[in-house]
Design a protein around this motif. Structure first.
Motif, PDB file in Angstrom:
ATOM      1  N   ASN A   1      -3.587  15.012  -1.500  1.00 38.57           N
ATOM      2  CA  ASN A   1      -2.433  15.453  -0.729  1.00 38.57           C
ATOM      3  C   ASN A   1      -1.204  14.626  -1.054  1.00 38.57           C
ATOM      4  O   ASN A   1      -0.090  15.121  -1.041  1.00 38.57           O
ATOM      5  CB  ASN A   1      -2.713  15.346   0.779  1.00 38.57           C
ATOM      6  CG  ASN A   1      -3.925  16.151   1.205  1.00 38.57           C
ATOM      7  OD1 ASN A   1      -4.829  15.632   1.853  1.00 38.57           O
ATOM      8  ND2 ASN A   1      -3.946  17.406   0.836  1.00 38.57           N
ATOM      9  N   ASN A   2      -1.419  13.338  -1.265  1.00 38.30           N
ATOM     10  CA  ASN A   2      -0.305  12.505  -1.668  1.00 38.30           C
ATOM     11  C   ASN A   2      -0.824  11.247  -2.341  1.00 38.30           C
ATOM     12  O   ASN A   2      -2.037  11.035  -2.448  1.00 38.30           O
ATOM     13  CB  ASN A   2       0.631  12.174  -0.493  1.00 38.30           C
ATOM     14  CG  ASN A   2       0.011  11.238   0.515  1.00 38.30           C
ATOM     15  OD1 ASN A   2      -0.506  10.188   0.156  1.00 38.30           O
ATOM     16  ND2 ASN A   2       0.053  11.600   1.779  1.00 38.30           N
TER      17      ASN A   2
ATOM     18  N   GLU B   1       3.771   9.553   4.379  1.00 36.01           N
ATOM     19  CA  GLU B   1       3.779   8.185   3.875  1.00 36.01           C
ATOM     20  C   GLU B   1       3.334   7.222   4.966  1.00 36.01           C
ATOM     21  O   GLU B   1       3.834   7.277   6.098  1.00 36.01           O
ATOM     22  CB  GLU B   1       5.178   7.808   3.388  1.00 36.01           C
ATOM     23  CG  GLU B   1       5.255   6.426   2.766  1.00 36.01           C
ATOM     24  CD  GLU B   1       6.637   6.108   2.228  1.00 36.01           C
ATOM     25  OE1 GLU B   1       7.567   6.920   2.450  1.00 36.01           O
ATOM     26  OE2 GLU B   1       6.782   5.048   1.587  1.00 36.01           O
ATOM     27  N   ALA B   2       2.416   6.345   4.605  1.00 39.46           N
ATOM     28  CA  ALA B   2       1.874   5.381   5.556  1.00 39.46           C
ATOM     29  C   ALA B   2       2.567   4.040   5.403  1.00 39.46           C
ATOM     30  O   ALA B   2       2.899   3.608   4.293  1.00 39.46           O
ATOM     31  CB  ALA B   2       0.375   5.218   5.335  1.00 39.46           C
TER      32      ALA B   2
ATOM     33  N   ARG C   1      -0.504  13.211   7.156  1.00 36.03           N
ATOM     34  CA  ARG C   1      -0.464  13.464   5.708  1.00 36.03           C
ATOM     35  C   ARG C   1       0.825  12.947   5.063  1.00 36.03           C
ATOM     36  O   ARG C   1       1.127  13.276   3.924  1.00 36.03           O
ATOM     37  CB  ARG C   1      -0.639  14.956   5.405  1.00 36.03           C
ATOM     38  CG  ARG C   1      -1.968  15.476   5.898  1.00 36.03           C
ATOM     39  CD  ARG C   1      -2.086  16.966   5.789  1.00 36.03           C
ATOM     40  NE  ARG C   1      -2.202  17.399   4.413  1.00 36.03           N
ATOM     41  CZ  ARG C   1      -2.417  18.653   4.052  1.00 36.03           C
ATOM     42  NH1 ARG C   1      -2.550  19.579   4.971  1.00 36.03           N
ATOM     43  NH2 ARG C   1      -2.494  18.988   2.799  1.00 36.03           N
TER      44      ARG C   1
ATOM     45  N   GLN D   1       0.337   6.947  -2.950  1.00 35.59           N
ATOM     46  CA  GLN D   1       1.265   5.855  -2.683  1.00 35.59           C
ATOM     47  C   GLN D   1       0.902   4.662  -3.562  1.00 35.59           C
ATOM     48  O   GLN D   1      -0.276   4.430  -3.850  1.00 35.59           O
ATOM     49  CB  GLN D   1       1.210   5.405  -1.208  1.00 35.59           C
ATOM     50  CG  GLN D   1       1.801   6.419  -0.242  1.00 35.59           C
ATOM     51  CD  GLN D   1       1.864   5.888   1.185  1.00 35.59           C
ATOM     52  OE1 GLN D   1       1.229   6.419   2.096  1.00 35.59           O
ATOM     53  NE2 GLN D   1       2.641   4.840   1.403  1.00 35.59           N
TER      54      GLN D   1
ATOM     55  N   TYR E   1      -7.455  -0.377   9.043  1.00 40.41           N
ATOM     56  CA  TYR E   1      -8.096  -0.630   7.766  1.00 40.41           C
ATOM     57  C   TYR E   1      -8.645  -2.057   7.778  1.00 40.41           C
ATOM     58  O   TYR E   1      -8.069  -2.951   8.397  1.00 40.41           O
ATOM     59  CB  TYR E   1      -7.104  -0.513   6.609  1.00 40.41           C
ATOM     60  CG  TYR E   1      -6.832   0.915   6.179  1.00 40.41           C
ATOM     61  CD1 TYR E   1      -5.948   1.710   6.892  1.00 40.41           C
ATOM     62  CD2 TYR E   1      -7.471   1.453   5.071  1.00 40.41           C
ATOM     63  CE1 TYR E   1      -5.705   3.018   6.504  1.00 40.41           C
ATOM     64  CE2 TYR E   1      -7.234   2.761   4.674  1.00 40.41           C
ATOM     65  CZ  TYR E   1      -6.352   3.534   5.392  1.00 40.41           C
ATOM     66  OH  TYR E   1      -6.112   4.825   5.008  1.00 40.41           O
TER      67      TYR E   1
ATOM     68  N   PHE F   1       1.428   0.459  -3.530  1.00 44.80           N
ATOM     69  CA  PHE F   1       1.762  -0.688  -2.676  1.00 44.80           C
ATOM     70  C   PHE F   1       1.718  -1.962  -3.508  1.00 44.80           C
ATOM     71  O   PHE F   1       0.953  -2.066  -4.470  1.00 44.80           O
ATOM     72  CB  PHE F   1       0.736  -0.846  -1.538  1.00 44.80           C
ATOM     73  CG  PHE F   1       0.686   0.275  -0.556  1.00 44.80           C
ATOM     74  CD1 PHE F   1      -0.159   1.355  -0.758  1.00 44.80           C
ATOM     75  CD2 PHE F   1       1.456   0.256   0.598  1.00 44.80           C
ATOM     76  CE1 PHE F   1      -0.227   2.391   0.156  1.00 44.80           C
ATOM     77  CE2 PHE F   1       1.397   1.283   1.521  1.00 44.80           C
ATOM     78  CZ  PHE F   1       0.552   2.357   1.293  1.00 44.80           C
TER      79      PHE F   1
ATOM     80  N   ASN G   1       5.419  -1.062   0.720  1.00 48.17           N
ATOM     81  CA  ASN G   1       5.490   0.271   0.114  1.00 48.17           C
ATOM     82  C   ASN G   1       6.394   0.248  -1.104  1.00 48.17           C
ATOM     83  O   ASN G   1       7.543  -0.204  -1.026  1.00 48.17           O
ATOM     84  CB  ASN G   1       6.052   1.271   1.129  1.00 48.17           C
ATOM     85  CG  ASN G   1       5.075   1.590   2.230  1.00 48.17           C
ATOM     86  OD1 ASN G   1       4.374   0.716   2.724  1.00 48.17           O
ATOM     87  ND2 ASN G   1       5.031   2.847   2.619  1.00 48.17           N
TER      88      ASN G   1
ATOM     89  N   PHE H   1       6.166   3.183  -3.676  1.00 47.15           N
ATOM     90  CA  PHE H   1       6.473   4.596  -3.921  1.00 47.15           C
ATOM     91  C   PHE H   1       5.525   5.487  -3.125  1.00 47.15           C
ATOM     92  O   PHE H   1       4.354   5.187  -2.976  1.00 47.15           O
ATOM     93  CB  PHE H   1       6.327   4.954  -5.407  1.00 47.15           C
ATOM     94  CG  PHE H   1       7.318   4.286  -6.299  1.00 47.15           C
ATOM     95  CD1 PHE H   1       6.957   3.179  -7.034  1.00 47.15           C
ATOM     96  CD2 PHE H   1       8.612   4.769  -6.401  1.00 47.15           C
ATOM     97  CE1 PHE H   1       7.865   2.554  -7.865  1.00 47.15           C
ATOM     98  CE2 PHE H   1       9.537   4.151  -7.226  1.00 47.15           C
ATOM     99  CZ  PHE H   1       9.158   3.039  -7.958  1.00 47.15           C
ATOM    100  N   TYR H   2       6.113   6.572  -2.638  1.00 40.99           N
ATOM    101  CA  TYR H   2       5.358   7.696  -2.088  1.00 40.99           C
ATOM    102  C   TYR H   2       5.580   8.817  -3.086  1.00 40.99           C
ATOM    103  O   TYR H   2       6.676   9.351  -3.192  1.00 40.99           O
ATOM    104  CB  TYR H   2       5.882   8.043  -0.699  1.00 40.99           C
ATOM    105  CG  TYR H   2       5.308   9.308  -0.104  1.00 40.99           C
ATOM    106  CD1 TYR H   2       6.099  10.451   0.039  1.00 40.99           C
ATOM    107  CD2 TYR H   2       4.003   9.362   0.336  1.00 40.99           C
ATOM    108  CE1 TYR H   2       5.586  11.606   0.597  1.00 40.99           C
ATOM    109  CE2 TYR H   2       3.480  10.508   0.902  1.00 40.99           C
ATOM    110  CZ  TYR H   2       4.272  11.624   1.031  1.00 40.99           C
ATOM    111  OH  TYR H   2       3.757  12.781   1.585  1.00 40.99           O
TER     112      TYR H   2
ATOM    113  N   LEU I   1      -6.039   7.683   3.769  1.00 38.34           N
ATOM    114  CA  LEU I   1      -5.691   7.087   2.483  1.00 38.34           C
ATOM    115  C   LEU I   1      -6.894   6.355   1.935  1.00 38.34           C
ATOM    116  O   LEU I   1      -7.490   5.529   2.640  1.00 38.34           O
ATOM    117  CB  LEU I   1      -4.548   6.091   2.645  1.00 38.34           C
ATOM    118  CG  LEU I   1      -3.115   6.568   2.604  1.00 38.34           C
ATOM    119  CD1 LEU I   1      -2.173   5.378   2.762  1.00 38.34           C
ATOM    120  CD2 LEU I   1      -2.804   7.318   1.329  1.00 38.34           C
TER     121      LEU I   1
END
Lengths: 113, 111
Positions: free
Chosen positions: A30-31, B99-100, B97, A33, B35, A35, A45, A47-48, A101
């Motif tokens: 779905n996506n 950005e975390a 869904r 990222q 987490y 870190f 963070n 990049f997304y 994630l």
């Protein structure tokens, strides 16, 4: 679940060098990222980037979702770039009820002066 | 303003004790997560809450109990702490869904 593999596991650079970190994933996501975990343990963070290319200063990232990989480029590296770089992919059903994630094991980058 | 904040940052406790870690986010997100990062730096999801409802529980021992009093808070309570619980625990939040964003982590040491 999705498998996320990052390479290389470790990388040592001299200040000023360029590098490419890779993230492969085993299924549609779905996506995605990127870190940076700095030496103090903070997850920052970068990049997304579910698909396409983004740039932020000396860093850029490209995700080719159809081929299930993403690349993180670091140019003109600095000692402050040291730390662990994680790729994380978002997986879950279309309704999102089990979205999470999943992280790769990271690339440990050391930039020497 | 800190977007995702967790307290305490460090926690040292004896085996068998019960402890809690608090997490708050001011991003207006509807989903929050816990987490665990082990000694090899591997990050693995423990729990996920969406609109205060538990949606993921990744085979975590039932000594771990998350509680979400509202969408901005997700606390983690751990009973009968064991040596193997020593790790860094991260709270995170996102739109579902989306950005975390992660908190600064809580380093738990069980002695």
């Amino acid at each position: 679940g999705i498998q996320v593999e990052q390479s290389p596991p470790d990388l040592i650079l001299q200040e000023g060098a360029n590098s490419t970190l890779r993230c492969n994933f085993s299924d549609s996501v779905n996506n995605l990222q990127w870190f940076h975990q700095n030496p103090w343990g903070q997850l920052i963070n970068l990049f997304y980037i579910p698909s396409g290319t983004k740039q932020n200063g000396r860093l850029s990232a490209t995700t080719v979702a159809t081929e299930r990989y993403s690349l993180l480029y670091i140019s003109s590296s600095q000692t402050t770039d040291s730390g662990v770089y994680f790729c994380a992919v978002g997986e879950g059903n279309s309704g999102g009820s089990n979205y999470k994630l999943t992280f790769g094991k990271g690339t440990l980058l050391t930039v020497n002066p | 303003d800190t977007a995702v904040s967790q307290t305490p940052k460090y926690l040292v406790t004896q085996m068998g004790n019960d402890k809690s870690i608090k997490c708050e986010q001011n991003l207006g997100h509807d989903t929050m997560y816990w987490y665990k990062q082990d000694s090899k730096k591997f990050l693995k999801i423990m729990f996920s809450y969406n609109n205060k409802e538990l949606i993921i529980n990744e085979t975590v021992p039932n000594r771990f109990s998350p509680k979400s009093p509202d969408k901005a808070h997700l606390n983690l309570h751990i009973n009968s702490l064991e040596l193997g619980d020593s790790a860094v625990y991260f709270c995170a939040s996102s739109r579902l869904r989306g950005e975390a964003f992660f908190g600064q982590g809580t380093r738990l040491t069980v002695v």
